[in-house]
Design a protein around this motif. Sequence first.
Motif, short mmCIF file in Angstrom:
data_model
loop_
_atom_site.label_atom_id
_atom_site.label_comp_id
_atom_site.label_asym_id
_atom_site.label_seq_id
_atom_site.Cartn_x
_atom_site.Cartn_y
_atom_site.Cartn_z
N PRO A 1 0.55 -1.27 0.67
CA PRO A 1 -0.15 -0.35 0.00
C PRO A 1 0.82 1.22 -0.09
O PRO A 1 2.48 1.39 0.96
CB PRO A 1 -0.48 -0.02 1.26
N GLU A 2 0.00 2.53 -0.62
CA GLU A 2 1.03 3.06 -0.67
C GLU A 2 1.34 4.36 0.87
O GLU A 2 2.39 5.36 1.42
CB GLU A 2 0.44 4.42 -1.32
N SER A 3 0.17 4.07 1.78
CA SER A 3 -0.33 4.64 2.60
C SER A 3 0.74 4.06 4.11
O SER A 3 0.62 4.58 5.27
CB SER A 3 -1.40 4.65 3.46
N GLU A 4 1.20 2.67 3.71
CA GLU A 4 2.39 2.11 4.72
C GLU A 4 1.35 1.75 6.04
O GLU A 4 1.46 1.80 6.95
CB GLU A 4 3.89 2.41 4.83
N ALA B 1 -4.10 -0.92 7.91
CA ALA B 1 -5.77 -1.04 7.31
C ALA B 1 -5.84 -1.21 6.19
O ALA B 1 -6.72 -1.56 5.60
CB ALA B 1 -6.06 0.23 8.09
N GLU B 2 -4.48 -0.45 5.44
CA GLU B 2 -5.09 -0.83 3.58
C GLU B 2 -4.65 -2.04 2.99
O GLU B 2 -5.19 -1.88 1.93
CB GLU B 2 -4.23 0.07 3.64
N VAL B 3 -3.72 -2.54 4.58
CA VAL B 3 -3.97 -3.92 3.72
C VAL B 3 -4.97 -4.73 4.10
O VAL B 3 -5.02 -5.76 3.17
CB VAL B 3 -2.62 -4.62 4.63
N LEU B 4 -6.40 -4.86 5.28
CA LEU B 4 -6.30 -5.39 5.34
C LEU B 4 -7.88 -5.01 4.06
O LEU B 4 -8.70 -5.92 3.75
CB LEU B 4 -7.05 -5.34 6.84
#
Length: 387
Positions: free
Chosen positions: A132-135, A138-141
Motif C-alpha cells: 500500500p502507498e500509505s504503509e 488498514a489498507e492491507v486489510l
Amino acid sequence: MTAAVTTPPASAAVVPPLAGFTVGITAARRAGELATMLERRGAVVQQGPALRIVPVADDTELADATRALVARPPDVTVATTGHGFRGWVEAADGWGIGEDLLAALGAGKLLARGPKARGAIRASGLVDAWSPESESSAEVLDHLLEMGVDGLRIAVQLHGEPLPDVVDALRMAGAEVVEVPVYRWLPPADLGPLDRLVDATLGGGIDVLTFTSAPAAASLLARCAQRGMRELLLEALRGPVLALCVGPVTAAPLEDVGVPTLQPQRSRLGAMVRQLEAELPARARRLPVAGRVLELRGHAVLVDGELRTVPPAGMALLRALARRPGRVVPRADLLGALPGGSGDEHAVETAMARLRGALGRSELVQTVVKRGYRLALDPEPVSGKCV
C-alpha cells in the motif's frame, strides 16, 4: 519612528535550523541514528527509550507457527516490518528450516505493508505482489477483503503487538489466519531514562517528542499513567510540546487521545527530521526589540540571527515578558514564572542579571522602577524581519 535595526555582519556564523531546541527520543531501535541526524542540525537530544525489542527466536509460539506454515504453506503472507521479516527468516535458519520457510512463503502471494518490508522480502530472494502507498495495516486489510479471503490460509507477521482488528476481520471473512509473533515490545528494563524524559517534558525542558513506533507511544502513555502523570503529559503534548511521528500508524495512539501530531509525507527517519527542520524554526516567536530581532527558541535566543544560550531561569523570565511584549510585568508575576518555586523576589533580580548577560545586550530588557521589567518592544515590527 521605527528604531534602526543593526544588520548582522556577513561573517556571522549560520545558525543550524534546530539550534536552541531540545528534542526527546522515545525510540529504542535506531535511536542513535536519529540522535545523530538531529544533532547535526543543531538540536540538543535527550533519550528515554519507551520500550525494548525482545526477539523471540527461541519462543515456542514462533517456532510452532513457522513449522505449521512449512507443513501447510499459506496462500497469502503479510509482512508488516522489514526488521521482523528478516528476524523470522534468521530464526528459521537457526532451526534448520530457513529454506523450507522461504519455499513455503514463495508458493503463495506475499504482501508488504511498506517499503522496508518489501525490501526484506526481496533480499530473501522472494517477490512481493503488492504494497500500500500509505504503509497502513488498514489498507492491507482493505486490499485483502476486496480480493476475497474466504477459504484462504493467511500468515500475518506481527510487528511487536497483536493486530486484532486485522486478524478478526480476516477470520470473520472466512480466512484461516496464522499469527507470526517475530518479536515483542516490552517496557524498558531501566525506566530511569524514560522517567527523566517525561519529567523534563513536564518541566518545560523538551520542545519536541519524537515517536518512531506506535508501541513506543502507547508505552509512554502507560508509564505516565502508572506515575499519575498521564493527563499532565497529554496537556503538554496538546500545548507547547510538539509530537513528531514517523507516520500515521505511529501517530494513531496519540491522535486517539486528542494529541495533534506532525508527520512527514514519507514514513522515514530522514523525512521526519527534514519535516522538523522546516517546521520548528517557523514556530519560533519573533519580536522587534530595541532595534533588534529576538527569536525565542527552546533554550536559546537568536539576537539578530546570533545564537545566545540562556539559562533556564532566564528563559522562563524572557517567555513571561514575551507573553506581554512592551508591557510592564510585575516582579511578583516574574517570580511565579521562575522554576523552583522561590519566594524571594531577589531571585528575579539574579535571574534577570543572568538573562541580560546571556543576551549580551542589557537594553533589550528595561527595568521599570518599583514596578517590574518590560521588553523594549519597538513601536512597530521591522519590515521583513519579524512574523
